[in-house]
Design a protein around this motif. Structure first.
Motif, PDB file in Angstrom:
ATOM      1  N   GLU A  94       0.830  -1.212   0.000  1.00 49.49           N
ATOM      2  CA  GLU A  94       0.000   0.000   0.000  1.00 49.49           C
ATOM      3  C   GLU A  94       0.859   1.255   0.000  1.00 49.49           C
ATOM      4  O   GLU A  94       0.569   2.227  -0.707  1.00 49.49           O
ATOM      5  CB  GLU A  94      -0.921   0.006   1.226  1.00 49.49           C
ATOM      6  N   SER A  95       1.965   1.240   0.758  1.00 47.58           N
ATOM      7  CA  SER A  95       2.837   2.415   0.826  1.00 47.58           C
ATOM      8  C   SER A  95       3.527   2.669  -0.509  1.00 47.58           C
ATOM      9  O   SER A  95       3.643   3.819  -0.952  1.00 47.58           O
ATOM     10  CB  SER A  95       3.888   2.223   1.923  1.00 47.58           C
ATOM     11  N   GLU A  96       4.005   1.613  -1.168  1.00 50.47           N
ATOM     12  CA  GLU A  96       4.619   1.764  -2.480  1.00 50.47           C
ATOM     13  C   GLU A  96       3.629   2.326  -3.486  1.00 50.47           C
ATOM     14  O   GLU A  96       3.958   3.217  -4.279  1.00 50.47           O
ATOM     15  CB  GLU A  96       5.151   0.419  -2.973  1.00 50.47           C
ATOM     16  N   GLU A  97       2.411   1.807  -3.440  1.00 52.24           N
ATOM     17  CA  GLU A  97       1.402   2.262  -4.402  1.00 52.24           C
ATOM     18  C   GLU A  97       1.007   3.714  -4.144  1.00 52.24           C
ATOM     19  O   GLU A  97       0.870   4.497  -5.093  1.00 52.24           O
ATOM     20  CB  GLU A  97       0.171   1.364  -4.334  1.00 52.24           C
ATOM     21  N   LYS A  98       0.843   4.094  -2.880  1.00 47.79           N
ATOM     22  CA  LYS A  98       0.491   5.482  -2.568  1.00 47.79           C
ATOM     23  C   LYS A  98       1.592   6.434  -3.022  1.00 47.79           C
ATOM     24  O   LYS A  98       1.316   7.521  -3.536  1.00 47.79           O
ATOM     25  CB  LYS A  98       0.250   5.637  -1.064  1.00 47.79           C
ATOM     26  N   ASN A  99       2.835   6.040  -2.832  1.00 47.09           N
ATOM     27  CA  ASN A  99       3.957   6.866  -3.285  1.00 47.09           C
ATOM     28  C   ASN A  99       3.922   7.034  -4.799  1.00 47.09           C
ATOM     29  O   ASN A  99       4.036   8.155  -5.332  1.00 47.09           O
ATOM     30  CB  ASN A  99       5.282   6.231  -2.848  1.00 47.09           C
ATOM     31  N   CYS A 128      10.441  11.594  -3.236  1.00 41.49           N
ATOM     32  CA  CYS A 128      11.308  11.376  -4.408  1.00 41.49           C
ATOM     33  C   CYS A 128      12.312  10.265  -4.132  1.00 41.49           C
ATOM     34  O   CYS A 128      12.564   9.404  -4.977  1.00 41.49           O
ATOM     35  CB  CYS A 128      12.053  12.663  -4.773  1.00 41.49           C
ATOM     36  N   GLN A 129      12.903  10.285  -2.930  1.00 44.13           N
ATOM     37  CA  GLN A 129      13.880   9.265  -2.580  1.00 44.13           C
ATOM     38  C   GLN A 129      13.230   7.888  -2.477  1.00 44.13           C
ATOM     39  O   GLN A 129      13.773   6.891  -2.952  1.00 44.13           O
ATOM     40  CB  GLN A 129      14.547   9.624  -1.251  1.00 44.13           C
ATOM     41  N   ALA A 130      12.037   7.835  -1.890  1.00 47.06           N
ATOM     42  CA  ALA A 130      11.324   6.560  -1.774  1.00 47.06           C
ATOM     43  C   ALA A 130      10.931   6.028  -3.149  1.00 47.06           C
ATOM     44  O   ALA A 130      10.957   4.815  -3.383  1.00 47.06           O
ATOM     45  CB  ALA A 130      10.090   6.721  -0.884  1.00 47.06           C
ATOM     46  N   TYR A 189      -3.092  15.292  -0.067  1.00 49.61           N
ATOM     47  CA  TYR A 189      -2.847  13.875  -0.345  1.00 49.61           C
ATOM     48  C   TYR A 189      -2.266  13.201   0.893  1.00 49.61           C
ATOM     49  O   TYR A 189      -2.701  12.115   1.288  1.00 49.61           O
ATOM     50  CB  TYR A 189      -1.881  13.755  -1.518  1.00 49.61           C
ATOM     51  N   ARG A 190      -1.298  13.872   1.542  1.00 52.53           N
ATOM     52  CA  ARG A 190      -0.677  13.287   2.736  1.00 52.53           C
ATOM     53  C   ARG A 190      -1.671  13.168   3.880  1.00 52.53           C
ATOM     54  O   ARG A 190      -1.647  12.193   4.638  1.00 52.53           O
ATOM     55  CB  ARG A 190       0.500  14.153   3.174  1.00 52.53           C
ATOM     56  N   ASP A 196       0.230   4.530   9.314  1.00 50.00           N
ATOM     57  CA  ASP A 196       1.201   3.496   8.940  1.00 50.00           C
ATOM     58  C   ASP A 196       1.818   3.783   7.585  1.00 50.00           C
ATOM     59  O   ASP A 196       3.033   3.635   7.398  1.00 50.00           O
ATOM     60  CB  ASP A 196       0.524   2.116   8.926  1.00 50.00           C
ATOM     61  N   VAL A 197       0.989   4.192   6.614  1.00 47.57           N
ATOM     62  CA  VAL A 197       1.508   4.500   5.280  1.00 47.57           C
ATOM     63  C   VAL A 197       2.365   5.748   5.318  1.00 47.57           C
ATOM     64  O   VAL A 197       3.471   5.791   4.766  1.00 47.57           O
ATOM     65  CB  VAL A 197       0.351   4.663   4.265  1.00 47.57           C
ATOM     66  N   PHE A 198       1.873   6.808   5.979  1.00 48.35           N
ATOM     67  CA  PHE A 198       2.605   8.073   6.021  1.00 48.35           C
ATOM     68  C   PHE A 198       3.984   7.901   6.651  1.00 48.35           C
ATOM     69  O   PHE A 198       4.961   8.519   6.208  1.00 48.35           O
ATOM     70  CB  PHE A 198       1.804   9.112   6.801  1.00 48.35           C
ATOM     71  N   ASN A 199       4.084   7.077   7.674  1.00 46.54           N
ATOM     72  CA  ASN A 199       5.354   6.877   8.372  1.00 46.54           C
ATOM     73  C   ASN A 199       6.228   5.807   7.732  1.00 46.54           C
ATOM     74  O   ASN A 199       7.364   5.601   8.157  1.00 46.54           O
ATOM     75  CB  ASN A 199       5.097   6.509   9.834  1.00 46.54           C
ATOM     76  N   SER A 200       5.732   5.135   6.709  1.00 47.13           N
ATOM     77  CA  SER A 200       6.488   4.071   6.070  1.00 47.13           C
ATOM     78  C   SER A 200       7.629   4.621   5.223  1.00 47.13           C
ATOM     79  O   SER A 200       7.476   5.630   4.536  1.00 47.13           O
ATOM     80  CB  SER A 200       5.557   3.230   5.187  1.00 47.13           C
ATOM     81  N   GLN A 201       8.778   3.940   5.273  1.00 46.47           N
ATOM     82  CA  GLN A 201       9.906   4.317   4.419  1.00 46.47           C
ATOM     83  C   GLN A 201       9.621   4.022   2.950  1.00 46.47           C
ATOM     84  O   GLN A 201      10.293   4.547   2.069  1.00 46.47           O
ATOM     85  CB  GLN A 201      11.166   3.568   4.861  1.00 46.47           C
TER      86      GLN A 201
END
Length: 358
Positions: A94-99, A128-130, A189-190, A196-201
């Motif tokens: 989910e975090s990768e997809e949101k990014n 950008c880094q993620a 968006y944020r 959990d997603v917002f704090n994910s690397q």
């Protein structure tokens, strides 16, 4: 997994080249359109990475169809775009997809804008880094360690002088309205991400630069990356204490709908200002004419003119701002438009420019 020369390898090499060029451009401080180019090239890199994967797994079948026929653009089959590729792949966290979806939206928004501003660079640096880290992790997952590209990358040098609070505020005051719209979109968006997603690397890399003043060996690297997961709870607590000292506190306000109105409230306010015959149908015609928000079931519901309108994801509807109410009122007060102009027979599909009526 080493690939033989063929279509999959050609697409994959093109994907990697796009990512490397994106990093090269981003790390050149005087490059024109630095952020725009990074985003565009990374979206291209991700798209080609998925196409290489599809070509390698399902063959030459990653194209849109209408019935049994392929959709064509200028005589060529239309390949799945990145949004569709993400859906077809279906294995991102989910975090990768949101990014990734953030950058798809930003790519669409910056297509005709110049956003080369230090404030925006800093604002989305973590994302950008993620985006880059996630790209390499997915690349290695799909095609193996032979295609890892981290050895080709170097850390960009950073100036150490801090920007004062007054200087940073002056920069913010100088931001164009278009950049302010982008900043508002990013913050919105944020605000709708889970904690959990917002704090994910995987969504955003949060880095703290602390000088390394001593080393056990003169052969040690000057820069080291230490994974958060490698710390025990006590060490994580100590790092959290440091971050409280060196970072600006980000306050995420949950009352994001303050000062925003549903269509019925907009109509009521306009009526109270002298337009007694103004109706919901007139309001719908106005947002359509001025392209304030996308139509229902659009691919990107967040693609609004944030000066006037925001998408409320929690309720799957749109809310309008004070600026929109004021804009409508002055349209009629200054005789720039009449209610008769809003009839559906009056070519409602033609989008008007807001600037021509302000």
């Amino acid at each position: 997994m080493g690939l033989r020369r063929g279509k999959t390898k050609t697409i994959l090499e093109s994907s990697i080249d796009s990512a490397l060029l994106a990093v090269e451009i981003y790390n050149k401080p005087r490059t024109v359109f630095r952020v725009e180019n990074y985003i565009t090239l990374m979206v291209m890199a991700w798209t080609r990475l998925f196409h290489a994967h599809f070509n390698n797994t399902i063959g030459d079948k990653y194209y849109y169809k209408s019935g049994k026929k392929y959709k064509l653009v200028d005589g060529e089959r239309k390949a799945w775009e990145l949004n569709e590729s993400i859906r077809k792949y279906g294995q991102l966290t989910e975090s990768e997809e949101k990014n990734l979806r953030l950058f798809i939206a930003l790519r669409n928004k910056i297509e005709h804008r110049h956003i080369e501003k230090e404030t925006l660079d800093t604002l989305i640096f973590g994302e950008c880094q993620a985006l880059l880290y996630n790209f390499e992790n997915t690349l290695v997952k799909l095609f193996g360690e032979d295609y890892a590209i981290n050895e080709n990358l170097a850390f960009s040098l950073q100036f150490s002088r801090f920007i004062t609070k007054e200087q940073r505020q002056a920069q913010k005051n100088m931001l164009s309205s278009e950049v302010q719209d982008l900043v508002a979109y990013i913050n919105k968006y944020r605000s709708e991400l889970s904690e959990d997603v917002f704090n994910s690397q995987e969504y955003s890399i949060k880095l703290i630069a602390i000088p390394k003043v001593a080393s056990a060996s003169r052969n040690d690297l000057s820069v080291e990356f230490i994974k958060w997961e490698s710390f025990n709870p006590e060490e994580q607590a100590e790092v959290q204490k440091v971050t409280a000292i060196v970072k600006d506190k980000i306050i995420r306000v949950e009352a994001v709908n303050a000062g925003r109105y549903k269509p019925s409230s907009v109509v009521k306010l306009v009526k109270e200002n002298g337009m007694a015959d103004f109706s919901i149908n007139h309001h719908t015609a106005l947002w359509q004419k001025f392209g304030v928000r996308p139509t229902n079931n659009a691919d990107d519901p967040f693609d609004t003119n944030t000066k006037f309108c925001y998408y409320d994801q929690a309720h799957n509807d749109y809310l309008y701002t004070n600026n929109w109410v004021s804009f409508i009122i002055q349209l009629f007060e200054l005789d720039k438009m009449r209610l008769e102009d809003l009839k559906t027979s009056n070519n409602i599909n033609v989008t008007l420019s807001v600037s021509d009526f302000e």
